[in-house]
Design a protein around this motif. Structure first.
Motif, PDB file in Angstrom:
ATOM      1  N   THR B 107       0.855  -1.187   0.000  1.00  0.00           N
ATOM      2  CA  THR B 107       0.000   0.000   0.000  1.00  0.00           C
ATOM      3  C   THR B 107       0.893   1.240   0.000  1.00  0.00           C
ATOM      4  O   THR B 107       1.767   1.352   0.851  1.00  0.00           O
ATOM      5  N   PRO B 108       0.695   2.168  -0.935  1.00  0.00           N
ATOM      6  CA  PRO B 108       1.483   3.408  -0.844  1.00  0.00           C
ATOM      7  C   PRO B 108       1.137   4.132   0.456  1.00  0.00           C
ATOM      8  O   PRO B 108      -0.027   4.157   0.871  1.00  0.00           O
ATOM      9  N   LEU B 109       2.157   4.696   1.090  1.00  0.00           N
ATOM     10  CA  LEU B 109       1.954   5.372   2.371  1.00  0.00           C
ATOM     11  C   LEU B 109       0.803   6.377   2.295  1.00  0.00           C
ATOM     12  O   LEU B 109      -0.052   6.453   3.186  1.00  0.00           O
ATOM     13  N   GLU B 110       0.776   7.141   1.205  1.00  0.00           N
ATOM     14  CA  GLU B 110      -0.236   8.207   1.082  1.00  0.00           C
ATOM     15  C   GLU B 110      -1.647   7.644   0.925  1.00  0.00           C
ATOM     16  O   GLU B 110      -2.620   8.379   1.058  1.00  0.00           O
ATOM     17  N   SER B 111      -1.757   6.343   0.655  1.00  0.00           N
ATOM     18  CA  SER B 111      -3.091   5.738   0.557  1.00  0.00           C
ATOM     19  C   SER B 111      -3.587   5.200   1.893  1.00  0.00           C
ATOM     20  O   SER B 111      -4.727   4.748   2.002  1.00  0.00           O
ATOM     21  N   ILE B 148       4.046  -0.555   8.701  1.00  0.00           N
ATOM     22  CA  ILE B 148       4.848   0.324   7.851  1.00  0.00           C
ATOM     23  C   ILE B 148       6.317  -0.051   8.048  1.00  0.00           C
ATOM     24  O   ILE B 148       6.842   0.025   9.157  1.00  0.00           O
ATOM     25  N   LEU B 149       6.955  -0.495   6.972  1.00  0.00           N
ATOM     26  CA  LEU B 149       8.348  -0.928   7.020  1.00  0.00           C
ATOM     27  C   LEU B 149       9.236   0.228   6.614  1.00  0.00           C
ATOM     28  O   LEU B 149       9.062   0.802   5.526  1.00  0.00           O
ATOM     29  N   ALA B 173      -2.620  -3.828   6.050  1.00  0.00           N
ATOM     30  CA  ALA B 173      -1.963  -3.021   5.024  1.00  0.00           C
ATOM     31  C   ALA B 173      -0.458  -3.077   5.262  1.00  0.00           C
ATOM     32  O   ALA B 173      -0.008  -3.101   6.407  1.00  0.00           O
ATOM     33  N   ILE B 174       0.305  -3.129   4.197  1.00  0.00           N
ATOM     34  CA  ILE B 174       1.763  -3.142   4.315  1.00  0.00           C
ATOM     35  C   ILE B 174       2.318  -2.032   3.443  1.00  0.00           C
ATOM     36  O   ILE B 174       2.042  -1.990   2.234  1.00  0.00           O
ATOM     37  N   HIS B 176       5.893   0.500   2.604  1.00  0.00           N
ATOM     38  CA  HIS B 176       7.343   0.540   2.713  1.00  0.00           C
ATOM     39  C   HIS B 176       7.766   1.977   2.423  1.00  0.00           C
ATOM     40  O   HIS B 176       7.382   2.540   1.397  1.00  0.00           O
ATOM     41  N   ALA B 177       8.505   2.586   3.338  1.00  0.00           N
ATOM     42  CA  ALA B 177       8.848   3.996   3.159  1.00  0.00           C
ATOM     43  C   ALA B 177      10.234   4.283   3.704  1.00  0.00           C
ATOM     44  O   ALA B 177      10.721   3.593   4.608  1.00  0.00           O
ATOM     45  N   ALA B 178      10.872   5.298   3.145  1.00  0.00           N
ATOM     46  CA  ALA B 178      12.090   5.826   3.746  1.00  0.00           C
ATOM     47  C   ALA B 178      11.678   6.717   4.924  1.00  0.00           C
ATOM     48  O   ALA B 178      10.584   7.292   4.940  1.00  0.00           O
ATOM     49  N   TRP B 179      12.556   6.827   5.897  1.00  0.00           N
ATOM     50  CA  TRP B 179      12.253   7.585   7.111  1.00  0.00           C
ATOM     51  C   TRP B 179      11.772   9.019   6.842  1.00  0.00           C
ATOM     52  O   TRP B 179      10.751   9.429   7.417  1.00  0.00           O
ATOM     53  N   PRO B 180      12.448   9.797   5.997  1.00  0.00           N
ATOM     54  CA  PRO B 180      11.988  11.192   5.815  1.00  0.00           C
ATOM     55  C   PRO B 180      10.561  11.248   5.261  1.00  0.00           C
ATOM     56  O   PRO B 180       9.771  12.113   5.666  1.00  0.00           O
ATOM     57  N   ASP B 181      10.235  10.339   4.360  1.00  0.00           N
ATOM     58  CA  ASP B 181       8.874  10.311   3.805  1.00  0.00           C
ATOM     59  C   ASP B 181       7.865   9.909   4.869  1.00  0.00           C
ATOM     60  O   ASP B 181       6.770  10.469   4.957  1.00  0.00           O
ATOM     61  N   PHE B 182       8.239   8.938   5.703  1.00  0.00           N
ATOM     62  CA  PHE B 182       7.332   8.496   6.745  1.00  0.00           C
ATOM     63  C   PHE B 182       7.041   9.617   7.739  1.00  0.00           C
ATOM     64  O   PHE B 182       5.892   9.896   8.072  1.00  0.00           O
TER      65      PHE B 182
END
Lengths: 271, 271
Positions: B107-111, B148-149, B173-174, B176-182
């Motif tokens: 799942t995209p983080l923004e979703s 969120i990974l 929901a799963i 995957h994000a880099a820290w700054p984006d999260f």
């Protein structure tokens, strides 16, 4: 002075390598532990290896130096070797690792003094050595006295269990018993047997636990046999809000053990 | 009608077998799930396999029959095969097993709609796929919305993670994000970021958690990086009564997640 071995064909290397196999562990009464952290935990718990393998390059590492001196002072062997052989012994890529060979140490059930700890963990027919090691680590964390393995069980001295225990293998008593022997021993003294089960409506936070609490967890796939559940003083379950009906066995043990510890911290468990 | 494949050399068998390898999973966007229980959980969560493999002998098993019909009705392939090939695909001895091929579903983080669940689990640089799957299973159990990974992570679609998740892979929901984006996404809305850490004196039972709670757990060996800890609203730790200074990552997540759930059950978390 440490010995040095650099040849794969050395019979000691073959013998130590064979301890990755359960049959050889049983035959020799020995097992392997790997990594500075675990070996240092073992030393802190008063257990030194019979043999210590390390890379020539790590001879000057302060912990390696301390472990080597202590091992030799206790009459053990210290063997310097090469990264390739350490890799062969450990199955890991990290050539900085150290490997210890230890004597297996099962505690006979009748030697366990239940009064020495407020929590004991009992696991029936655990199949996964990673779960077993993780449960040992959790037991250490909550101040449990040890882990009693019932019936057929994963091997607590397997490489995977030792690794997952992160040294708790050396701080927790480990016993292995058949169910009839365990229940006879348990009922010969004080102790509340609390089974985690799907076959109950009692929330795990509802009862007041009374030390010594024996937390009983069942096999990963099948849970506890009905006769074992019937013998428990209490059956409890964790709330399950999703689709699944159970937690991983080691996760369930951790949630349950921390509930008992939390009650003890509030002073409720010894009423 | 189901197809039948009995030859090892069949290209489809080779292709499906290759999904045990991360590179092939990524290239195809597909992954494997094994076992009736997990495939039935997936179906219950509304997800059917693109391909379903089962042994000829289990064609009459009621769950296999139901899964087969549903898979075909949804346009998927059902393939009857022989125990040897199932063994080759699964690496397991049990010839009664079923194997599904599914589309990877990140799942995209923004979703992610954080309002849909009171608990979210965030794991940083998790290394062990068994821990990852166990954390998914725990997330399902406590009613979390998803996992969120952060950063480099074990693959949630690896065979080990899917197996350990026991079907929760299909309910959580799963992302995957880099820290700054999260952290940018998190701070654009409500949410209490709670890190489990050794660098605090705050007991994990002391704070009142406010939904949505984001439980942040660090890498198995290194814990959370200092910058990540500094960005948390709260750092908490579990009491440690033994020699070890930490729990297994999945065990710690379970203990922490149940504390948050227990506060929510008492009505304290939504103050």
């Amino acid at each position: 002075m440490p010995r040095e071995i650099t040849a794969y064909s050395n019979p000691l290397i073959k013998r130590v390598r064979s301890l990755r196999d359960k049959r050889h562990r049983r035959a020799e009464g020995l097992f392997l532990a790997e990594g500075l952290r675990i070996l240092a935990e073992a030393e802190e718990a008063g257990t030194l290896p019979l043999m210590l393998f390390h890379a020539r390059d790590s001879a000057d590492h302060p912990i390696v130096r301390r472990l080597s001196a202590a091992t030799e002072a206790a009459g053990g062997d210290v063997i310097q070797t090469v990264p390739d052989i350490l890799h062969k012994l450990s199955g890991k890529e990290n050539p900085q690792t150290v490997i210890g060979v230890y004597a297996e140490r099962l505690t006979p059930l009748e030697s366990i003094d239940r009064a020495t700890a407020p929590i004991w963990i009992v696991a029936q027919s655990l199949r996964d050595p990673g779960n077993l090691g993780t449960i040992l680590r959790t037991g250490d964390a909550v101040g449990a006295g040890g882990l009693i393995l019932l019936d057929e069980s994963a091997d607590p001295f397997s490489v995977e269990a030792v690794r997952a225990s992160m040294g708790a293998l050396f701080t927790q008593a480990i016993a292995h018993a058949a169910w009839p022997d365990f229940i006879a021993w348990l009922r010969a003294g004080p102790g509340q047997l609390v089974g985690t089960s799907l076959n109950t409506d009692t929330d795990y936070q509802a009862p007041a636990y009374r030390a010594p609490v024996f937390i009983l967890v069942g096999n990963e796939s099948h849970g506890l046999p009905p006769a074992y559940e019937a013998a428990c003083d209490l059956l409890v379950k964790m709330p399950m809000r999703g689709k699944a009906d159970s937690l991983n066995a080691a996760a369930a043990t951790a949630v349950m053990a921390y509930e008992v510890l939390n009650q003890q911290r509030r002073g409720a468990a010894t009423i």
